[in-house]
Design an enzyme around this catalytic site. Structure first.
Site, PDB file in Angstrom:
ATOM      1  N   TYR A 103       1.873   2.544  10.448  1.00  8.87           N
ATOM      2  CA  TYR A 103       2.333   3.387   9.346  1.00  8.87           C
ATOM      3  C   TYR A 103       2.559   2.511   8.124  1.00  8.87           C
ATOM      4  O   TYR A 103       3.117   1.412   8.240  1.00  8.87           O
ATOM      5  CB  TYR A 103       3.655   4.082   9.735  1.00  8.87           C
ATOM      6  CG  TYR A 103       4.314   4.812   8.588  1.00  8.87           C
ATOM      7  CD1 TYR A 103       4.141   6.187   8.446  1.00  8.87           C
ATOM      8  CD2 TYR A 103       5.093   4.133   7.642  1.00  8.87           C
ATOM      9  CE1 TYR A 103       4.724   6.873   7.384  1.00  8.87           C
ATOM     10  CE2 TYR A 103       5.672   4.805   6.576  1.00  8.87           C
ATOM     11  CZ  TYR A 103       5.481   6.169   6.463  1.00  8.87           C
ATOM     12  OH  TYR A 103       6.060   6.833   5.405  1.00  8.87           O
ATOM     13  N   GLU A 142       2.225   8.115   1.564  1.00  6.86           N
ATOM     14  CA  GLU A 142       2.215   7.474   2.876  1.00  6.86           C
ATOM     15  C   GLU A 142       0.870   7.629   3.562  1.00  6.86           C
ATOM     16  O   GLU A 142       0.224   8.659   3.441  1.00  6.86           O
ATOM     17  CB  GLU A 142       3.362   7.971   3.766  1.00  6.86           C
ATOM     18  CG  GLU A 142       3.291   9.407   4.147  1.00  6.86           C
ATOM     19  CD  GLU A 142       4.401   9.834   5.126  1.00  6.86           C
ATOM     20  OE1 GLU A 142       5.386   9.090   5.304  1.00  6.86           O
ATOM     21  OE2 GLU A 142       4.270  10.922   5.697  1.00  6.86           O
TER      22      GLU A 142
END
Ligand code: GDP
Ligand code: MN
Length: 375
Positions: A101, A189
């Site tokens: 991530y 993100e």
């Protein structure tokens, strides 16, 4: 304003972040054309501005064009958490070795952007932070200096990337940072950022929220808005510059100014009353905006409307006129408090046209909430 995955991937690509080869489609035919071009092994991804696409059947992997066509037929027209699917992103399917991530967001406590990385990809980052905080790394980024390479190298080590992957990771992180900063994002993100078996590092899925306050000077970004992903109420609120949040409680809470609206909500909650909605009328609201705001409030089916106005830039009597113009359509009791500019005129207007059973005039925020609790 939230952007679709395909829009964010397009932006990221222009900042040098590798993304899967693919294209967006609005029909089964288009899906077939794209799948053919990509050789048949593709992922179909429903474009909706909400999470949980995978669980809802909105992400499908396939090996051939005919199946891609068939799946596209079931995905187009689906609703995911109430959001209609009218676009599908068709991407080449990748051989994934590892998922991590990587995101940029604003840290409101620090008052500056932070870069966040996690060794876990394809996760809800807030959940990982709660359950395994040691798996998530945050590094504040000085907006004047920008993201520094040494910070990115540190992150790469922290999430256990191989030294050979550092250079690609630096390129991706720098691209994400620049895309975030130059497009005035609140969040950007990449989840997951994947390392493929051929060694490529690719943004597999991306999410971005642009600061609404930037949209006035950035028409190019404003044009990316997809109105099909907004409820009729949200569209109406935006057109009239009303700050509206639908909630599940019993009393509709309207005020002018977000601070006063939040104070009113706090007072209600202290009395055990759940608000049916949060409405900030904004500065300088006129009768028309008040009429629309009351219409929005009624769409949440409240048992009572509480209107708390402090006239600074707003004339209380203008709000009272909006209220009187609508009040016949509002089949619930109303409690109103007016203070500030032309407050007396507002009270006189209402007292002259309406009984206290219909619109109760309170002298203070506290009294208004007291009345809402007992009425
Ligand atoms: P989200 O569930 O809406 O966040 O959708 P994502 O695009 O992040 O996909 C969720 C997961 O599906 C990824 O983390 C992968 O595990 C899997 N996935 C998506 N695309 C591919 C692909 O091209 N190849 C493989 N093997 N898995 C994929
Ligand atoms: Mn994802």
């Amino acid at each position: 304003m939230k952007l679709h995955e395909y829009q964010v991937q397009h932006i990221l690509k222009t900042y040098g972040v590798p993304v899967p080869d693919g294209d967006v489609a609005t029909s089964v035919d288009e899906v077939r054309h794209i799948a053919e071009r990509l050789g048949g092994r593709v992922v179909l991804k429903a474009q909706v501005l909400t999470g949980g696409r995978g669980r809802a059947g909105g992400i499908r992997l396939t090996n051939d064009v005919a199946e891609a066509e068939r799946l596209a037929g079931t995905i187009l027209g689906m609703r995911i958490q109430g959001y209609p699917v009218s676009k599908i992103l068709v991407d080449e399917a990748l051989e994934i070795e590892r998922e991590v991530y990587l995101g940029m967001m604003l840290d409101r406590h620090l008052g500056q952007p932070v870069i966040v990385a996690s060794a876990e990809g394809n996760v809800e980052i807030s959940r990982v932070e709660r359950e395994m905080p040691e798996r998530v790394r945050h590094i504040p980024v000085d907006p004047l200096l920008g993201l520094r390479t040494y910070q990115v190298r540190q992150l790469a080590d922290d999430i256990g990337l191989e030294p050979a992957q550092r250079r690609a990771f630096v390129q991706v992180a720098m691209g994400i940072y620049r895309a975030f900063a130059e497009n005035e994002a609140l969040l950007l993100e990449v989840n997951p950022l994947v390392i493929c078996s051929d060694g490529r590092m690719v943004s597999l899925d991306a999410r971005m929220i642009i600061d609404d306050n930037a949209l006035l000077r950035r028409r190019d970004l404003a044009e990316l808005r997809d109105e099909t992903q907004e409820t009729a109420q949200e569209q109406l609120a935006r057109r009239y510059a009303i700050n509206y949040v639908s909630l599940n409680g019993e009393v509709a809470c309207l005020a002018n100014g977000a601070g006063l609206a939040m104070l009113t909500m706090d007072l209600l909650r202290a009395r055990g009353i759940h608000p049916a909605c949060f409405i900030d009328l904004g500065g300088g609201a006129g009768a028309e905006r008040v009429r629309v705001a009351l219409q929005l409030a009624m769409s949440d089916h409240p048992r009572l409307i509480l209107l708390n106005v402090f006239g600074g830039a707003t004339r209380c009597d203008a709000i009272a006129e909006g209220l009187l113009a609508t009040c016949d359509e509002l089949h619930v009791p109303i409690v109103a408090r007016f203070d500030g500019w032309n407050a007396q005129r507002a009270r006189d207007l209402i007292a002259g046209h309406c009984s206290a059973d219909k619109i109760y005039l309170a002298a203070s925020s506290e009294e208004a909430v007291e009345r809402a609790a007992t009425c």
